[in-house]
Design an enzyme around this catalytic site. Sequence first.
Site, PDB file in Angstrom:
ATOM      1  N   CYS A 198       0.740  -1.087   0.152  1.00 35.20           N
ATOM      2  CA  CYS A 198       0.055  -0.176   0.066  1.00 35.20           C
ATOM      3  C   CYS A 198       0.918   1.287   0.007  1.00 35.20           C
ATOM      4  CB  CYS A 198      -0.908  -0.185   1.294  1.00 35.20           C
ATOM      5  SG  CYS A 198      -1.908   1.534   1.544  1.00 35.20           S
TER       6      CYS A 198
ATOM      7  N   ASP B 157      -0.176  -6.077   0.114  1.00 39.18           N
ATOM      8  CA  ASP B 157      -1.382  -6.384  -0.619  1.00 39.18           C
ATOM      9  C   ASP B 157      -1.305  -7.766  -1.248  1.00 39.18           C
ATOM     10  OD1 ASP B 157      -3.310  -4.253   0.295  1.00 39.18           O
ATOM     11  OD2 ASP B 157      -2.058  -2.938  -1.129  1.00 39.18           O
TER      12      ASP B 157
END
Length: 165
Positions: free
Chosen positions: A56, A63
Site C-alpha cells: 500500500c 497487499d
Amino acid sequence: MVGRDENELQDVQLLGSQGTTYDFNYTPEVLEVFDNKHVSRDYFVKFNCPEFTTLCPKTNQPDFGTIYISYIPDIKMVESKSLKLYLFSFRNHGDFHEDCINIIMNDLIDLMNPRYIEVRGKFTPRGGISIDPYCNYGRPGTKFEQMADQRLIQHDMYPEKIDNR
C-alpha cells in the site's frame, strides 16, 4: 518446423538460469520476449499469477492478489519466467491496485506491442473491501480496438459470488 533453434532463443536469458536473482524493487527491464511462430493466427495466451504482492503506498502494508493477463500476440511474446520475476519485483513497490494493473499492462504493451491485451487483478480484502481492477487495450485502427471496447463494457456483467478469495 516444430520446436525452436538456439538462434530463436538468443534473447531468452532467464529461462534455465540456475542463478536467478529476485529483485524486490519494480524492475520492468527484466522482461524478455521471443518471436511468435503463429503470427497469421489470432489466439489468446493467458497467464494466471496467484502470488502477486505489492505494498500500500500510504501504509506500506502488504497487499495480495491474483493477476490475470490475457493477450493476443503479434510478432513478440513475453517469456513466462521473466514475467514471474517482473511481477515479483512489485513486492516492495508501493502503489494502489488500480495503478499496478495499469502499469503491468502498459509495460507489456511497450514490450511486445500485442494486438490485444487485458489485465485483471483480484485482490484479497483489506478493511472488508476487495478490489478487482480491470484494464484492456486493443491496437488502434484494428478490429481489436472495437473488441477492447466491447470487452470493457461486458467485463463484469455476471459478477462472481464473493465469499472467500
